[in-house]
Design a protein around this motif. Sequence first.
Motif, PDB file in Angstrom:
ATOM      1  N   GLU A  17       0.829  -1.200   0.000  1.00  0.00           N
ATOM      2  CA  GLU A  17       0.000   0.000   0.000  1.00  0.00           C
ATOM      3  C   GLU A  17       0.865   1.252   0.000  1.00  0.00           C
ATOM      4  O   GLU A  17       1.931   1.280   0.611  1.00  0.00           O
ATOM      5  CB  GLU A  17      -0.928   0.010   1.226  1.00  0.00           C
ATOM      6  CG  GLU A  17      -1.923  -1.143   1.243  1.00  0.00           C
ATOM      7  CD  GLU A  17      -2.864  -1.062   2.420  1.00  0.00           C
ATOM      8  OE1 GLU A  17      -2.705  -0.128   3.255  1.00  0.00           O
ATOM      9  OE2 GLU A  17      -3.757  -1.921   2.532  1.00  0.00           O
ATOM     10  N   ARG A  18       0.400   2.286  -0.668  1.00  0.00           N
ATOM     11  CA  ARG A  18       1.163   3.535  -0.700  1.00  0.00           C
ATOM     12  C   ARG A  18       0.980   4.295   0.605  1.00  0.00           C
ATOM     13  O   ARG A  18      -0.114   4.368   1.155  1.00  0.00           O
ATOM     14  CB  ARG A  18       0.740   4.393  -1.884  1.00  0.00           C
ATOM     15  CG  ARG A  18      -0.758   4.449  -2.109  1.00  0.00           C
ATOM     16  CD  ARG A  18      -1.073   5.181  -3.376  1.00  0.00           C
ATOM     17  NE  ARG A  18      -2.361   4.780  -3.917  1.00  0.00           N
ATOM     18  CZ  ARG A  18      -2.987   5.449  -4.859  1.00  0.00           C
ATOM     19  NH1 ARG A  18      -2.473   6.551  -5.356  1.00  0.00           N
ATOM     20  NH2 ARG A  18      -4.137   5.011  -5.332  1.00  0.00           N
ATOM     21  N   VAL A  19       2.078   4.860   1.071  1.00  0.00           N
ATOM     22  CA  VAL A  19       2.083   5.546   2.364  1.00  0.00           C
ATOM     23  C   VAL A  19       2.932   6.807   2.243  1.00  0.00           C
ATOM     24  O   VAL A  19       3.986   6.798   1.606  1.00  0.00           O
ATOM     25  CB  VAL A  19       2.667   4.631   3.467  1.00  0.00           C
ATOM     26  CG1 VAL A  19       2.818   5.395   4.777  1.00  0.00           C
ATOM     27  CG2 VAL A  19       1.800   3.402   3.666  1.00  0.00           C
ATOM     28  N   TYR A  20       2.461   7.903   2.859  1.00  0.00           N
ATOM     29  CA  TYR A  20       3.288   9.101   2.962  1.00  0.00           C
ATOM     30  C   TYR A  20       4.321   8.850   4.058  1.00  0.00           C
ATOM     31  O   TYR A  20       3.992   8.787   5.237  1.00  0.00           O
ATOM     32  CB  TYR A  20       2.439  10.320   3.335  1.00  0.00           C
ATOM     33  CG  TYR A  20       1.455  10.770   2.292  1.00  0.00           C
ATOM     34  CD1 TYR A  20       1.673  10.535   0.944  1.00  0.00           C
ATOM     35  CD2 TYR A  20       0.303  11.463   2.659  1.00  0.00           C
ATOM     36  CE1 TYR A  20       0.778  10.960  -0.014  1.00  0.00           C
ATOM     37  CE2 TYR A  20      -0.602  11.896   1.713  1.00  0.00           C
ATOM     38  CZ  TYR A  20      -0.362  11.644   0.368  1.00  0.00           C
ATOM     39  OH  TYR A  20      -1.260  12.068  -0.567  1.00  0.00           O
ATOM     40  N   SER A  21       5.578   8.738   3.672  1.00  0.00           N
ATOM     41  CA  SER A  21       6.601   8.398   4.662  1.00  0.00           C
ATOM     42  C   SER A  21       6.898   9.538   5.621  1.00  0.00           C
ATOM     43  O   SER A  21       7.521   9.325   6.665  1.00  0.00           O
ATOM     44  CB  SER A  21       7.895   7.953   3.958  1.00  0.00           C
ATOM     45  OG  SER A  21       8.395   8.972   3.108  1.00  0.00           O
ATOM     46  N   CYS A  22       6.441  10.747   5.302  1.00  0.00           N
ATOM     47  CA  CYS A  22       6.653  11.872   6.215  1.00  0.00           C
ATOM     48  C   CYS A  22       5.648  11.857   7.359  1.00  0.00           C
ATOM     49  O   CYS A  22       5.823  12.578   8.346  1.00  0.00           O
ATOM     50  CB  CYS A  22       6.580  13.206   5.475  1.00  0.00           C
ATOM     51  SG  CYS A  22       4.895  13.735   5.040  1.00  0.00           S
ATOM     52  N   LEU A  23       4.601  11.049   7.244  1.00  0.00           N
ATOM     53  CA  LEU A  23       3.554  11.019   8.260  1.00  0.00           C
ATOM     54  C   LEU A  23       3.573   9.751   9.108  1.00  0.00           C
ATOM     55  O   LEU A  23       2.722   9.589   9.981  1.00  0.00           O
ATOM     56  CB  LEU A  23       2.168  11.157   7.611  1.00  0.00           C
ATOM     57  CG  LEU A  23       1.820  12.507   6.995  1.00  0.00           C
ATOM     58  CD1 LEU A  23       0.373  12.519   6.538  1.00  0.00           C
ATOM     59  CD2 LEU A  23       2.063  13.645   7.977  1.00  0.00           C
ATOM     60  N   THR A  24       4.501   8.851   8.849  1.00  0.00           N
ATOM     61  CA  THR A  24       4.566   7.621   9.620  1.00  0.00           C
ATOM     62  C   THR A  24       5.911   7.517  10.318  1.00  0.00           C
ATOM     63  O   THR A  24       6.934   7.949   9.777  1.00  0.00           O
ATOM     64  CB  THR A  24       4.334   6.384   8.727  1.00  0.00           C
ATOM     65  OG1 THR A  24       4.240   5.215   9.529  1.00  0.00           O
ATOM     66  CG2 THR A  24       5.452   6.203   7.725  1.00  0.00           C
ATOM     67  N   LEU A  25       5.903   6.980  11.514  1.00  0.00           N
ATOM     68  CA  LEU A  25       7.138   6.880  12.293  1.00  0.00           C
ATOM     69  C   LEU A  25       7.928   5.636  11.900  1.00  0.00           C
ATOM     70  O   LEU A  25       7.349   4.583  11.625  1.00  0.00           O
ATOM     71  CB  LEU A  25       6.814   6.842  13.784  1.00  0.00           C
ATOM     72  CG  LEU A  25       6.083   8.061  14.342  1.00  0.00           C
ATOM     73  CD1 LEU A  25       5.736   7.842  15.809  1.00  0.00           C
ATOM     74  CD2 LEU A  25       6.915   9.319  14.170  1.00  0.00           C
ATOM     75  N   ALA A  26       9.228   5.761  11.914  1.00  0.00           N
ATOM     76  CA  ALA A  26      10.090   4.640  11.537  1.00  0.00           C
ATOM     77  C   ALA A  26       9.896   3.454  12.474  1.00  0.00           C
ATOM     78  O   ALA A  26       9.912   2.297  12.043  1.00  0.00           O
ATOM     79  CB  ALA A  26      11.551   5.085  11.530  1.00  0.00           C
ATOM     80  N   VAL A  27       9.692   3.722  13.768  1.00  0.00           N
ATOM     81  CA  VAL A  27       9.571   2.630  14.741  1.00  0.00           C
ATOM     82  C   VAL A  27       8.308   1.805  14.538  1.00  0.00           C
ATOM     83  O   VAL A  27       8.188   0.704  15.071  1.00  0.00           O
ATOM     84  CB  VAL A  27       9.592   3.176  16.187  1.00  0.00           C
ATOM     85  CG1 VAL A  27      10.929   3.812  16.505  1.00  0.00           C
ATOM     86  CG2 VAL A  27       8.447   4.170  16.414  1.00  0.00           C
ATOM     87  N   MET A  28       7.358   2.325  13.745  1.00  0.00           N
ATOM     88  CA  MET A  28       6.107   1.605  13.497  1.00  0.00           C
ATOM     89  C   MET A  28       6.207   0.635  12.331  1.00  0.00           C
ATOM     90  O   MET A  28       5.251  -0.097  12.054  1.00  0.00           O
ATOM     91  CB  MET A  28       4.977   2.604  13.222  1.00  0.00           C
ATOM     92  CG  MET A  28       4.676   3.567  14.354  1.00  0.00           C
ATOM     93  SD  MET A  28       3.533   4.893  13.863  1.00  0.00           S
ATOM     94  CE  MET A  28       2.098   3.952  13.354  1.00  0.00           C
ATOM     95  N   GLN A  29       7.343   0.605  11.645  1.00  0.00           N
ATOM     96  CA  GLN A  29       7.439  -0.145  10.398  1.00  0.00           C
ATOM     97  C   GLN A  29       8.256  -1.429  10.505  1.00  0.00           C
ATOM     98  O   GLN A  29       8.617  -2.022   9.486  1.00  0.00           O
ATOM     99  CB  GLN A  29       8.024   0.749   9.298  1.00  0.00           C
ATOM    100  CG  GLN A  29       7.316   2.076   9.132  1.00  0.00           C
ATOM    101  CD  GLN A  29       5.812   1.939   8.995  1.00  0.00           C
ATOM    102  OE1 GLN A  29       5.319   1.007   8.340  1.00  0.00           O
ATOM    103  NE2 GLN A  29       5.071   2.846   9.618  1.00  0.00           N
ATOM    104  N   GLU A  30       8.570  -1.864  11.693  1.00  0.00           N
ATOM    105  CA  GLU A  30       9.304  -3.118  11.840  1.00  0.00           C
ATOM    106  C   GLU A  30       8.462  -4.293  11.329  1.00  0.00           C
ATOM    107  O   GLU A  30       7.234  -4.309  11.467  1.00  0.00           O
ATOM    108  CB  GLU A  30       9.694  -3.337  13.293  1.00  0.00           C
ATOM    109  CG  GLU A  30      10.815  -2.418  13.764  1.00  0.00           C
ATOM    110  CD  GLU A  30      11.416  -2.868  15.075  1.00  0.00           C
ATOM    111  OE1 GLU A  30      12.548  -3.380  15.065  1.00  0.00           O
ATOM    112  OE2 GLU A  30      10.747  -2.700  16.119  1.00  0.00           O
ATOM    113  N   ASP A  31       9.145  -5.263  10.723  1.00  0.00           N
ATOM    114  CA  ASP A  31       8.507  -6.477  10.200  1.00  0.00           C
ATOM    115  C   ASP A  31       7.566  -6.192   9.032  1.00  0.00           C
ATOM    116  O   ASP A  31       6.691  -7.012   8.725  1.00  0.00           O
ATOM    117  CB  ASP A  31       7.743  -7.218  11.308  1.00  0.00           C
ATOM    118  CG  ASP A  31       8.642  -7.606  12.462  1.00  0.00           C
ATOM    119  OD1 ASP A  31       9.798  -8.002  12.203  1.00  0.00           O
ATOM    120  OD2 ASP A  31       8.201  -7.524  13.621  1.00  0.00           O
ATOM    121  N   LYS A  32       7.730  -5.066   8.379  1.00  0.00           N
ATOM    122  CA  LYS A  32       6.917  -4.743   7.215  1.00  0.00           C
ATOM    123  C   LYS A  32       7.795  -4.639   5.974  1.00  0.00           C
ATOM    124  O   LYS A  32       8.981  -4.338   6.056  1.00  0.00           O
ATOM    125  CB  LYS A  32       6.154  -3.426   7.438  1.00  0.00           C
ATOM    126  CG  LYS A  32       5.154  -3.482   8.585  1.00  0.00           C
ATOM    127  CD  LYS A  32       4.401  -2.175   8.731  1.00  0.00           C
ATOM    128  CE  LYS A  32       3.399  -2.251   9.868  1.00  0.00           C
ATOM    129  NZ  LYS A  32       2.651  -0.983  10.044  1.00  0.00           N
TER     130      LYS A  32
END
Length: 242
Positions: free
Chosen positions: A109-124
Motif C-alpha cells: 500500500e502507498r504511504v506518505y513516509s513523512c507522516l509515519t514513524l520509523a519505529v512503526m514499520q518493523e517487520d513490514k
Amino acid sequence: MSNEEKKLSPKQRSRRNFLGQSLTAAGAAIAAPSLLNSCQNKTADSASNDLVEGETMIRLKINGEFQKLNVEPRVTLLDALREQLGLTGSKKGCDHGQCGACTVIIDGERVYSCLTLAVMQEDKEITTIEGLATEDNLHPVQMAFLDNDGFQCGYCTPGQICASVALLDEIKNGSVSYVTPDLTSPPELASLSETEIKERMSGNLCRCSAYNGIVAAVQQAAGQTPPSPAASIENQQVEEVS
C-alpha cells in the motif's frame, strides 16, 4: 620578548606578529577539514554501534534487505530513509502529507513516509523508488513515465511512480474508488478510465503540471494504449469548456 625581537622597531615587530598570526590561521584552516572529518567519522561509528539516551534500535526491511537503525521514537520513516540510510529518492516536499513526494510502498500500500514513524514499520515490507528497478532493468511504470514524459523537474516523480505502482496493484486486488460507477463491479486494468486514474492519483501533486503524461504513463503500465500528448491536451480543453 627575545633579544632579536627587542632589536626590531615597533613597526617591524607588529609586521612579524601579523605574519605569524596569519600563518597560524592558515594552518588551522587547512587542518580543520581533516579534524572535522575525523570527528564526524567517530560520531558516525559510535552512532552505528552505541545507543544514546532516547534512542531505540529498530530493524527495517527495505527493498528486500534488513537494516538496523538507532532512532528516536519521533523520527519519521522519511527522515530515517534519507538521513540515515542515504535513500534520498523519496523527497521531502511539504513534510505535512499534502504533496505526496515522499510516497513509498509498505506491505503493498502507498504511504506518505513523512507522516509515519520509523519505529512503526518493523517487520513490514518497505519499497522505495530505489527498490523498483532490478539491476539494469527499469520497472514497467518507470519506463512508462519515460515514454510518456510523465515528469518535468522530476522532484515529485519518485512519489508519483510509487503511487502508480500501488494503484495498479489496487486495481488487481479489486479496489474501488470514489468515482467507481458500480461498487459491486471494480474496474479492471484493461478498462481503467482516465477519471479513475486521476482520482486515485489525486494525492500526489505535480507543481510542473505534468498530469497528462502521468495519466498516460499509468495507462501504458496498465496495458492500454495511451493517447498522444496532443490528444490529451485537446480532451482536457474540451472538459474545461464543458
